[in-house]
Design a protein around this motif. Structure first.
Motif, PDB file in Angstrom:
ATOM      1  N   ALA A  93      13.074   1.648  -5.982  1.00 11.43           N
ATOM      2  CA  ALA A  93      12.841   0.293  -5.474  1.00 11.43           C
ATOM      3  C   ALA A  93      12.698   0.289  -3.953  1.00 11.43           C
ATOM      4  O   ALA A  93      11.865  -0.461  -3.409  1.00 11.43           O
ATOM      5  N   ASP A  94      13.473   1.119  -3.259  1.00 12.60           N
ATOM      6  CA  ASP A  94      13.404   1.080  -1.802  1.00 12.60           C
ATOM      7  C   ASP A  94      12.113   1.684  -1.272  1.00 12.60           C
ATOM      8  O   ASP A  94      11.645   1.301  -0.199  1.00 12.60           O
ATOM      9  N   LEU A  95      11.530   2.612  -1.998  1.00 10.60           N
ATOM     10  CA  LEU A  95      10.203   3.096  -1.628  1.00 10.60           C
ATOM     11  C   LEU A  95       9.188   1.958  -1.718  1.00 10.60           C
ATOM     12  O   LEU A  95       8.313   1.821  -0.862  1.00 10.60           O
ATOM     13  N   GLY A  96       9.339   1.121  -2.759  1.00  9.31           N
ATOM     14  CA  GLY A  96       8.471  -0.043  -2.893  1.00  9.31           C
ATOM     15  C   GLY A  96       8.714  -1.063  -1.792  1.00  9.31           C
ATOM     16  O   GLY A  96       7.768  -1.639  -1.246  1.00  9.31           O
ATOM     17  N   VAL A  97       9.987  -1.299  -1.467  1.00 10.03           N
ATOM     18  CA  VAL A  97      10.318  -2.225  -0.383  1.00 10.03           C
ATOM     19  C   VAL A  97       9.723  -1.732   0.928  1.00 10.03           C
ATOM     20  O   VAL A  97       9.142  -2.516   1.694  1.00 10.03           O
ATOM     21  N   TYR A  98       9.858  -0.444   1.187  1.00 13.25           N
ATOM     22  CA  TYR A  98       9.320   0.117   2.428  1.00 13.25           C
ATOM     23  C   TYR A  98       7.813  -0.136   2.522  1.00 13.25           C
ATOM     24  O   TYR A  98       7.301  -0.589   3.554  1.00 13.25           O
ATOM     25  N   ALA A  99       7.092   0.158   1.434  1.00  9.36           N
ATOM     26  CA  ALA A  99       5.639  -0.011   1.441  1.00  9.36           C
ATOM     27  C   ALA A  99       5.247  -1.467   1.639  1.00  9.36           C
ATOM     28  O   ALA A  99       4.369  -1.792   2.458  1.00  9.36           O
ATOM     29  N   ALA A 100       5.908  -2.373   0.905  1.00  8.42           N
ATOM     30  CA  ALA A 100       5.588  -3.796   1.024  1.00  8.42           C
ATOM     31  C   ALA A 100       5.961  -4.324   2.403  1.00  8.42           C
ATOM     32  O   ALA A 100       5.184  -5.066   3.032  1.00  8.42           O
ATOM     33  N   HIS A 101       7.133  -3.942   2.887  1.00 11.14           N
ATOM     34  CA  HIS A 101       7.627  -4.417   4.176  1.00 11.14           C
ATOM     35  C   HIS A 101       6.698  -3.958   5.304  1.00 11.14           C
ATOM     36  O   HIS A 101       6.354  -4.742   6.212  1.00 11.14           O
ATOM     37  N   ARG A 102       6.265  -2.725   5.233  1.00 10.43           N
ATOM     38  CA  ARG A 102       5.366  -2.207   6.269  1.00 10.43           C
ATOM     39  C   ARG A 102       4.026  -2.940   6.230  1.00 10.43           C
ATOM     40  O   ARG A 102       3.437  -3.232   7.281  1.00 10.43           O
ATOM     41  N   ALA A 103       3.560  -3.262   5.022  1.00 14.14           N
ATOM     42  CA  ALA A 103       2.303  -4.004   4.893  1.00 14.14           C
ATOM     43  C   ALA A 103       2.440  -5.412   5.482  1.00 14.14           C
ATOM     44  O   ALA A 103       1.511  -5.910   6.124  1.00 14.14           O
ATOM     45  N   PHE A 104       3.600  -6.048   5.296  1.00 13.72           N
ATOM     46  CA  PHE A 104       3.811  -7.384   5.844  1.00 13.72           C
ATOM     47  C   PHE A 104       3.802  -7.373   7.372  1.00 13.72           C
ATOM     48  O   PHE A 104       3.523  -8.401   7.995  1.00 13.72           O
ATOM     49  N   HIS A 105       4.106  -6.244   7.971  1.00 10.21           N
ATOM     50  CA  HIS A 105       4.045  -6.139   9.427  1.00 10.21           C
ATOM     51  C   HIS A 105       2.643  -5.763   9.906  1.00 10.21           C
ATOM     52  O   HIS A 105       2.253  -6.130  11.020  1.00 10.21           O
ATOM     53  N   ALA A 106       1.884  -5.049   9.078  1.00 10.50           N
ATOM     54  CA  ALA A 106       0.594  -4.509   9.501  1.00 10.50           C
ATOM     55  C   ALA A 106      -0.575  -5.463   9.263  1.00 10.50           C
ATOM     56  O   ALA A 106      -1.554  -5.456  10.011  1.00 10.50           O
ATOM     57  N   VAL A 107      -0.484  -6.277   8.217  1.00 13.87           N
ATOM     58  CA  VAL A 107      -1.589  -7.166   7.852  1.00 13.87           C
ATOM     59  C   VAL A 107      -1.318  -8.568   8.411  1.00 13.87           C
ATOM     60  O   VAL A 107      -0.329  -9.196   8.043  1.00 13.87           O
ATOM     61  N   PRO A 108      -2.160  -9.063   9.309  1.00 20.30           N
ATOM     62  CA  PRO A 108      -1.907 -10.357   9.963  1.00 20.30           C
ATOM     63  C   PRO A 108      -1.639 -11.512   8.994  1.00 20.30           C
ATOM     64  O   PRO A 108      -0.749 -12.335   9.235  1.00 20.30           O
ATOM     65  N   ALA A 109      -2.397 -11.581   7.902  1.00 20.61           N
ATOM     66  CA  ALA A 109      -2.205 -12.680   6.948  1.00 20.61           C
ATOM     67  C   ALA A 109      -0.834 -12.601   6.291  1.00 20.61           C
ATOM     68  O   ALA A 109      -0.199 -13.637   6.023  1.00 20.61           O
ATOM     69  N   LEU A 110      -0.362 -11.388   6.021  1.00 14.39           N
ATOM     70  CA  LEU A 110       0.968 -11.217   5.428  1.00 14.39           C
ATOM     71  C   LEU A 110       2.063 -11.455   6.468  1.00 14.39           C
ATOM     72  O   LEU A 110       3.136 -11.983   6.140  1.00 14.39           O
ATOM     73  N   TRP A 111       1.796 -11.053   7.710  1.00  9.62           N
ATOM     74  CA  TRP A 111       2.793 -11.258   8.772  1.00  9.62           C
ATOM     75  C   TRP A 111       3.127 -12.735   8.935  1.00  9.62           C
ATOM     76  O   TRP A 111       4.258 -13.088   9.246  1.00  9.62           O
ATOM     77  N   ARG A 112       2.162 -13.619   8.717  1.00 10.66           N
ATOM     78  CA  ARG A 112       2.420 -15.054   8.842  1.00 10.66           C
ATOM     79  C   ARG A 112       3.574 -15.475   7.930  1.00 10.66           C
ATOM     80  O   ARG A 112       4.383 -16.328   8.287  1.00 10.66           O
TER      81      ARG A 112
END
Length: 271
Positions: A93-112
């Motif tokens: 699960a934490d590998l999944g959290v890491y991937a999703a969390h990093r995407a939320f920081h990298a993709v402007p639409a998700l960062w919102r």
């Protein structure tokens, strides 16, 4: 499981309020800090919505798994000792959290969406609840779908949720706890406080929720000695109300809004 109803919230308060007084990181910070009421609303409203989504997702994924995954595989995974399953779930699960969390920081639409969580300027255990439901649902989906798909037992999944929730509250708590050498393996309050820091050198660091070693492996680990951040938050105007924060990711940025207004004026016929 009452995560998070009013009863669970009160039990957590009985644990973490004294803990934050005994091991306090910032003594001047008040228990009834700015934004506390908003975070309590998140705990009660988001908890219900996210639980419903998780249960629905689990039912769908488990049904698909019953059709696609060989029964012997499901029986083998679900038949392991519960303690071993919990460890495996935490890693997966934490590998999944890491991937999703990093995407939320990298993709402007998700960062919102994710910026709502980073808009917190005073961290304590209640601050862990402030997250946009879209942020929470996507992260839960990415991190938990493999867990449901592989047939881990209900008991192991329930224990994981308890461990994950308690750890998340501790990571945001206003506490100073020395993890020693374990800080390289397990996420500590210091580790996560730096993730929230409004310091240029700490941006986009410490994405894991439980296993800091994942950040170490991927080069995003940032824990400078025994130091703690001087300030938290983001350099953008996050609304102060729950409804304002809920709608914030769907609104155009000020610049975009200004451009849209200019375009509308240009398209308006002269009187």
């Amino acid at each position: 499981m009452d995560l998070f109803g009013l009863k669970s919230l009160l039990i957590c308060a009985l644990i973490f309020v004294p803990l934050e007084r005994i091991l306090t990181l910032r003594p001047p910070q008040k228990i009834l800090r700015k934004g506390l009421a908003i975070d309590a609303i998140y705990a009660l409203l988001n908890g219900t919505l996210v639980r419903a989504c998780i249960f629905s997702m689990a039912a769908i994924v488990m049904s698909v798994a019953a059709l696609l995954v060989p029964e012997r595989v499901l029986d083998t995974i679900g038949g392991q000792p519960t303690w071993l399953q919990v460890i495996e779930i935490i890693i997966l699960a934490d590998l999944g959290v890491y991937a999703a969390h990093r995407a939320f920081h990298a993709v402007p639409a998700l960062w919102r969406f994710h910026s709502i969580h980073h808009g917190i300027e005073e961290l304590d255990w209640v601050a862990s609840f402030r997250a946009h439901p879209v942020d929470q649902i996507i992260t839960k989906a990415v991190s938990l779908m493999p867990v449901f798909f592989l047939g881990f037992s209900t008991e192991a999944i329930a224990i994981y949720f308890l461990v994950y929730t308690g750890h998340a509250l501790l990571l945001h708590a206003n506490v100073r706890i020395n993890f020693g050498p374990l800080k390289w393996l397990i996420a500590s309050p210091q580790f996560h406080h730096w993730h929230h820091a409004d310091h240029r050198d700490a941006y986009d660091k410490n994405f894991a929720s439980q296993l800091s070693i994942i950040d170490l492996v991927f080069g995003t680990f940032h824990v400078p000695g025994s130091a703690m951040p001087e300030k938290y938050g983001v350099d953008e105007p996050i609304p102060a109300s729950y409804l304002g924060q809920f709608g914030y990711p769907f609104m155009p940025k000020p610049k975009e809004r200004g451009n849209a207004e200019i375009g509308a004026v240009k398209q308006t016929p002269d009187a």
